[in-house]
Enzyme design. Sequence first.
Site, short mmCIF file in Angstrom:
data_model
loop_
_atom_site.label_atom_id
_atom_site.label_comp_id
_atom_site.label_asym_id
_atom_site.label_seq_id
_atom_site.Cartn_x
_atom_site.Cartn_y
_atom_site.Cartn_z
CE LYS A 125 38.61 44.86 45.94
NZ LYS A 125 39.57 43.89 45.58
CE LYS A 167 39.90 49.19 48.62
NZ LYS A 167 40.37 48.05 49.62
N GLY A 173 43.07 43.53 40.37
CA GLY A 173 44.12 44.24 39.63
C GLY A 173 44.19 45.38 39.63
CG HIS A 217 49.84 44.97 49.61
ND1 HIS A 217 48.49 45.02 49.09
CD2 HIS A 217 50.36 43.59 49.94
CE1 HIS A 217 48.09 43.76 48.80
NE2 HIS A 217 49.17 42.93 49.22
NE ARG A 302 44.16 35.94 42.24
CZ ARG A 302 45.01 37.04 42.29
NH1 ARG A 302 46.20 36.55 41.91
NH2 ARG A 302 44.87 38.17 42.54
P1 ADP Z 1 48.12 39.57 42.70
O1 ADP Z 1 47.76 40.08 43.99
O2 ADP Z 1 48.34 38.00 42.42
O3 ADP Z 1 49.56 40.16 42.27
P2 ADP Z 1 47.01 41.01 41.04
O4 ADP Z 1 45.96 41.89 41.51
O5 ADP Z 1 48.26 41.87 40.62
O6 ADP Z 1 47.28 39.95 41.57
O7 ADP Z 1 46.78 40.32 39.53
C1 ADP Z 1 47.31 39.51 38.90
C2 ADP Z 1 46.48 39.36 37.64
O8 ADP Z 1 45.52 39.05 37.67
C3 ADP Z 1 46.80 40.57 36.77
O9 ADP Z 1 47.37 40.01 35.75
C4 ADP Z 1 45.48 41.33 36.74
O10 ADP Z 1 45.43 42.19 35.92
C5 ADP Z 1 44.74 40.06 36.75
N1 ADP Z 1 43.42 40.28 37.60
C6 ADP Z 1 43.43 40.19 38.90
N2 ADP Z 1 42.13 40.32 39.32
C7 ADP Z 1 41.38 40.41 38.23
C8 ADP Z 1 39.96 40.49 37.85
N3 ADP Z 1 38.99 40.89 38.75
N4 ADP Z 1 39.58 40.72 36.72
C9 ADP Z 1 40.49 40.74 35.73
N5 ADP Z 1 42.03 40.37 35.93
C10 ADP Z 1 42.21 40.42 37.09
P1 ADP Z 2 42.49 44.49 44.10
O1 ADP Z 2 41.55 43.57 44.06
O2 ADP Z 2 42.63 45.39 42.88
O3 ADP Z 2 43.85 43.91 44.27
P2 ADP Z 2 43.01 45.57 46.85
O4 ADP Z 2 41.75 46.10 47.68
O5 ADP Z 2 43.70 44.55 47.19
O6 ADP Z 2 42.15 45.50 45.52
O7 ADP Z 2 43.80 47.03 46.93
C1 ADP Z 2 44.93 47.16 45.95
C2 ADP Z 2 45.83 48.15 46.39
O8 ADP Z 2 45.13 49.36 46.47
C3 ADP Z 2 46.40 47.67 47.69
O9 ADP Z 2 47.60 46.79 47.81
C4 ADP Z 2 46.62 49.12 48.47
O10 ADP Z 2 48.08 49.52 47.78
C5 ADP Z 2 45.68 50.03 47.81
N1 ADP Z 2 44.77 50.16 48.68
C6 ADP Z 2 43.57 49.29 48.75
N2 ADP Z 2 42.96 49.77 49.85
C7 ADP Z 2 43.14 50.92 50.42
C8 ADP Z 2 42.84 51.73 51.45
N3 ADP Z 2 41.98 51.62 52.23
N4 ADP Z 2 44.07 52.78 51.74
C9 ADP Z 2 45.10 52.77 51.10
N5 ADP Z 2 45.33 52.20 50.05
C10 ADP Z 2 44.54 50.97 49.83
MG MG Z 3 44.46 43.13 46.12
#
Ligand code: ADP
Ligand code: ADP
Ligand code: MG
Length: 653
Positions: A125, A167, A173, A217, A302
């Site tokens: 990130k 983060k 996930g 989001h 992906r």
């Molecule tokens: P999407 O944005 O496609 O909805 P999610 O963040 O919800 O993605 O993740 C999709 C799936 O992949 C979930 O089952 C989540 O647990 C898994 N996942 C996503 N990122 C990771 C990661 N870095 N390591 C392990 N599992 C992950």
């Molecule tokens: P992941 O890799 O786990 O998907 P993301 O950075 O995409 O991580 O963040 C996952 C979720 O967390 C976002 O969809 C949002 O709901 C929340 N989030 C992430 N960053 C922020 C932020 N700066 N402020 C508020 N909510 C956030």
């Molecule tokens: Mg995300």
Amino acid sequence: MTAFSIAPYPIRRVLVANRGEIACRIMRTCRRLGLATVAVYSDADADAPHAREADRAVRIGPAPAAESYLSVDAVLEAARTSGADAIHPGYGFLSENAAFVRRCEEAGLVFVGPTSQAVAAMGSKIEAKKLAEASGVPTVPGYHGDDLSEEGLAATAEQVGYPLLIKASAGGGGRGMRLVERPSDLAAALRSARAEARLAFGNDAVLIERFIRNPRHLEVQLVGDRHGNLVHLFERDCSIQRNNQKLIEEAPAPNLSDTARRRLFEAALKLGKAIGYTSAGTVEFVMEAGAEQPYFLEMNTRLQVEHPVTEAITGIDLVEWQLLVAAGLPLPLSQDRIVAKGHAIEARIAAERADRNFQPSTGRFLEVSAPRDLRFDTGIASGSEIGLSYDSMLAKAIGHGSDREDARKRLVAGLEGLVLLGPPTNQRFLIDCLDAPDFAEGRSTTAFLASRFPEGWTPSPEVVGRARARAAQAALAASGIAAGPWRRADGYRVMGARRPARIEMHVCDDYGEATVVLRAWEGRMEASVDERFLDLDAAPADAVSHDGRIHLSEGGLSLRASVLPAIALSNGRDTAAAKGALASPLPGVIVSIAVAVGDRVERGDLLLQMEAMKLVHSLTAPHPGRVTAIHHAAGDTVAAGAVLVDIAQQEEE
Ligand code: ADP
Ligand code: ADP
Ligand code: MG
């Protein structure tokens, strides 16, 4: 000749390095395109639908993901032995693992996804945010520099301002995030975020971001090819989340201004172009509710879980496009020929006790069947066993309609008609989310769940009551009692006047217990559940009797209930107990006897089991004492009230 055999990188056989619904969904497109499929499976998944549906299935290891679905060597070996020429990674597992992509490239396998460089560039990130900034894409204000010392971060945190988010740079996930409300919490949050990140992702780099209180989001679907074409397939709104994980997603985003939408597309395309992106990928943003400036969050290199909503509104099969561009072919459509029609909403179905803080549930599904007009992407089928080795997501339901309200209603109806008999799922919880006024108006933010269900979710008494009444009705129909006055459901004649037939049942299930009174009266059936009156369809619900319980699905709530006739039970017990004996509470067959003459028993000890009304009931000692006689043997058919076991009362009683 298929498109793939004239491609620069011909694909004939695709190994799907994943499990569950996404593996099934990818193979569906492969089959339609005439491509052979190879599944991989762990020991926990030997009978799983994805392994059964493939042309060939290869075992890659024991249940733990680290030794199977996450094992690069095991997956590559499966590709070699099965003669696959392409690997589709799905989502999760190895899909965003740059080292895995590199190993595929080195082995001469077509990776159905972007290049290893693109995966590596966006896997962190921190690096992704730097790249976005360099490309002129607005990012969430924060810090992602090199000074990760506690002192350095403390000073930067003051600049970023509170509340803030820590983060994990390698996170995903929704994991590896900490909300910090004030400076005094920073050090501890930093330490625990780092520890969690190290454990979950093998990398403890973190960044900090301003926490946006009430954001939406928003994300943009991109697809690029190796000929320099890059298009967007519109946006999705995934604001309905739990613990930063998406729960309900839709396309297009409701109540979005033209300015905000244009900024989303521009930013996503800018970033995609900057890295020469070549496959399906998603650029994620957050935007304050009511604002017009989206901020870049991260890019997922992906296929996304929620891709079906984009497919529904564009009519494009994203897996097909991934395969085409992986084979080196150009994108089939240019940007101006890609149009969106209608609206689509997806809900993620998980094996969870939504009423108990979403703890995972396990067990075997007796029946899985979806209404025909619902897109239901599933990784389970009737007979599937759910354990704790993997993510709790089982399937997705997608409603597509001419507008948002149409799509919403179709999805609700689809979820109400979906039958999942087995361990509890979040099915009814999803319906309640979709029916919430905030959601129906398209005004939700990521704060939706906390504000809608501040005390957590429980099924409404109306929904549980109706399901219990239907369970009692189904148990009655399955019993011999349903003959006579019950069969015609029109009451019976006593002394010339028509009286309703009435029976009282005790229902016990995952959500508690209740007394259900059923009355049949002139072609109607009426129930009262703990004094709440309901009209019932006179035809009993489809139900399955298994393990002594009635399983059925009513209004999107799946119930597994023990049902016993309350009157018969207490009558039998009282009269027999008075004589120091156990009587049969209902007509049935003795299955087994657990005691012998002379045994001492305590109140509640198991005496015997009997099958009645298609259920197995355990009958226990009504009082302590000594067994002095057993009047029947296993296999005997007994009438209601028949004395089964004599128990001499103890002197002190
Ligand atoms: P999407 O944005 O496609 O909805 P999610 O963040 O919800 O993605 O993740 C999709 C799936 O992949 C979930 O089952 C989540 O647990 C898994 N996942 C996503 N990122 C990771 C990661 N870095 N390591 C392990 N599992 C992950
Ligand atoms: P992941 O890799 O786990 O998907 P993301 O950075 O995409 O991580 O963040 C996952 C979720 O967390 C976002 O969809 C949002 O709901 C929340 N989030 C992430 N960053 C922020 C932020 N700066 N402020 C508020 N909510 C956030
Ligand atoms: Mg995300």
